[in-house]
Motif scaffolding. Structure first.
Motif, PDB file in Angstrom:
ATOM      1  N   MET A   1       6.331 -12.339 -22.593  1.00  0.00           N
ATOM      2  CA  MET A   1       7.415 -11.389 -22.747  1.00  0.00           C
ATOM      3  C   MET A   1       8.396 -11.640 -21.610  1.00  0.00           C
ATOM      4  SD  MET A   1       7.218  -7.201 -22.822  1.00  0.00           S
ATOM      5  CE  MET A   1       6.506  -6.952 -21.236  1.00  0.00           C
ATOM      6  N   TRP A   2       9.660 -11.321 -21.859  1.00  0.00           N
ATOM      7  CA  TRP A   2      10.713 -11.466 -20.868  1.00  0.00           C
ATOM      8  C   TRP A   2      11.348 -10.117 -20.581  1.00  0.00           C
ATOM      9  CZ3 TRP A   2      11.006 -15.883 -18.346  1.00  0.00           C
ATOM     10  CH2 TRP A   2      10.468 -17.019 -18.955  1.00  0.00           C
ATOM     11  N   ILE A   3      11.750  -9.936 -19.328  1.00  0.00           N
ATOM     12  CA  ILE A   3      12.442  -8.731 -18.908  1.00  0.00           C
ATOM     13  C   ILE A   3      13.745  -9.176 -18.261  1.00  0.00           C
ATOM     14  CG2 ILE A   3      12.358  -6.792 -17.312  1.00  0.00           C
ATOM     15  CD1 ILE A   3       9.185  -7.161 -18.098  1.00  0.00           C
ATOM     16  N   GLU A   7      21.779 -10.298 -14.702  1.00  0.00           N
ATOM     17  CA  GLU A   7      21.679 -11.756 -14.810  1.00  0.00           C
ATOM     18  C   GLU A   7      20.278 -12.264 -14.483  1.00  0.00           C
ATOM     19  OE1 GLU A   7      24.212 -13.720 -15.916  1.00  0.00           O
ATOM     20  OE2 GLU A   7      25.217 -11.799 -16.277  1.00  0.00           O
ATOM     21  N   ARG A   8      19.385 -11.379 -14.056  1.00  0.00           N
ATOM     22  CA  ARG A   8      18.030 -11.776 -13.652  1.00  0.00           C
ATOM     23  C   ARG A   8      17.068 -11.696 -14.825  1.00  0.00           C
ATOM     24  NH1 ARG A   8      16.187 -12.071  -8.518  1.00  0.00           N
ATOM     25  NH2 ARG A   8      14.712 -13.305  -9.713  1.00  0.00           N
ATOM     26  N   ARG A   9      16.212 -12.690 -14.948  1.00  0.00           N
ATOM     27  CA  ARG A   9      15.209 -12.720 -16.013  1.00  0.00           C
ATOM     28  C   ARG A   9      13.840 -12.928 -15.382  1.00  0.00           C
ATOM     29  NH1 ARG A   9      14.731 -16.770 -21.165  1.00  0.00           N
ATOM     30  NH2 ARG A   9      13.905 -15.212 -22.577  1.00  0.00           N
ATOM     31  N   PHE A  10      12.894 -12.068 -15.736  1.00  0.00           N
ATOM     32  CA  PHE A  10      11.532 -12.116 -15.212  1.00  0.00           C
ATOM     33  C   PHE A  10      10.566 -12.337 -16.367  1.00  0.00           C
ATOM     34  CE2 PHE A  10      13.948  -9.415 -12.364  1.00  0.00           C
ATOM     35  CZ  PHE A  10      13.541  -9.814 -11.099  1.00  0.00           C
ATOM     36  N   SER A  11       9.553 -13.136 -16.137  1.00  0.00           N
ATOM     37  CA  SER A  11       8.503 -13.281 -17.153  1.00  0.00           C
ATOM     38  C   SER A  11       7.459 -12.198 -16.906  1.00  0.00           C
ATOM     39  CB  SER A  11       7.876 -14.668 -17.104  1.00  0.00           C
ATOM     40  OG  SER A  11       7.238 -14.880 -15.864  1.00  0.00           O
ATOM     41  N   THR A 109      16.279  -5.121 -20.657  1.00  0.00           N
ATOM     42  CA  THR A 109      15.976  -5.640 -21.980  1.00  0.00           C
ATOM     43  C   THR A 109      14.600  -6.302 -21.960  1.00  0.00           C
ATOM     44  OG1 THR A 109      18.298  -5.992 -22.485  1.00  0.00           O
ATOM     45  CG2 THR A 109      16.714  -7.231 -23.814  1.00  0.00           C
ATOM     46  N   PHE A 110      13.758  -5.889 -22.879  1.00  0.00           N
ATOM     47  CA  PHE A 110      12.431  -6.466 -23.076  1.00  0.00           C
ATOM     48  C   PHE A 110      12.485  -7.316 -24.331  1.00  0.00           C
ATOM     49  CE2 PHE A 110      12.074  -2.482 -20.868  1.00  0.00           C
ATOM     50  CZ  PHE A 110      11.114  -2.694 -19.898  1.00  0.00           C
ATOM     51  N   SER A 111      12.043  -8.570 -24.250  1.00  0.00           N
ATOM     52  CA  SER A 111      12.125  -9.455 -25.413  1.00  0.00           C
ATOM     53  C   SER A 111      10.944 -10.408 -25.428  1.00  0.00           C
ATOM     54  CB  SER A 111      13.442 -10.240 -25.408  1.00  0.00           C
ATOM     55  OG  SER A 111      13.520 -11.046 -24.248  1.00  0.00           O
ATOM     56  N   LYS A 112      10.736 -11.028 -26.614  1.00  0.00           N
ATOM     57  CA  LYS A 112       9.663 -12.004 -26.756  1.00  0.00           C
ATOM     58  C   LYS A 112      10.145 -13.399 -26.382  1.00  0.00           C
ATOM     59  CE  LYS A 112       7.417  -9.431 -30.422  1.00  0.00           C
ATOM     60  NZ  LYS A 112       7.024  -9.417 -31.821  1.00  0.00           N
ATOM     61  N   ASP A 113      11.456 -13.666 -26.533  1.00  0.00           N
ATOM     62  CA  ASP A 113      12.006 -14.988 -26.244  1.00  0.00           C
ATOM     63  C   ASP A 113      12.899 -14.969 -25.035  1.00  0.00           C
ATOM     64  OD1 ASP A 113      10.790 -15.730 -28.627  1.00  0.00           O
ATOM     65  OD2 ASP A 113      12.605 -15.362 -29.780  1.00  0.00           O
TER      66      ASP A 113
END
Length: 113
Positions: A1-3, A7-11, A109-113
């Motif tokens: 999952m991605w958060i 501009e920051r993206r965390f796994s 934003t929580f996402s699968k991709d």
């Protein structure tokens, strides 16, 4: 999952709980999360999720939990607690999470991709 926060993206890794499974089925999901106690962001989800309470004693920076059956919480500081939660997941490499979230409300934003 991605958060994603700005501009920051965390796994993140989902927990092995029914609540985490149900939460994943709702993704992608963008939430306006309010700050509480300068250690967490929280918001109510669109629906209740199954609960399986555990008492962690220590909350870690990057923990994602459910409080009650509907309130999603992202913790960005480590501290001791007496509360019980349901595990949703954990943000990996959360060192910069407090800076990314800031002290006010945050759109996450929580996402699968």
């Amino acid at each position: 999952m991605w958060i994603t926060i700005g501009e920051r993206r965390f796994s993140a890794t989902l927990a092995a709980t029914a609540a985490a499974e149900e939460f994943a089925s709702m993704l992608p999901l963008t939430l306006n999360m309010e700050d509480l106690n300068r250690n967490e962001k929280h918001t109510d989800l669109p629906k209740n999720l199954p609960i399986h309470k555990y008492q962690p004693k220590t909350i870690e920076n990057g923990d994602i939990v459910l409080w009650g059956s509907r309130t999603l919480v992202v913790f960005y500081k480590t501290f001791n607690t007496s509360y019980s939660y349901t595990r949703i997941g954990r943000i990996e490499n959360a060192t910069d999470l407090p800076r990314a979230l800031g002290h006010g409300n945050a759109v996450i934003t929580f996402s699968k991709d």
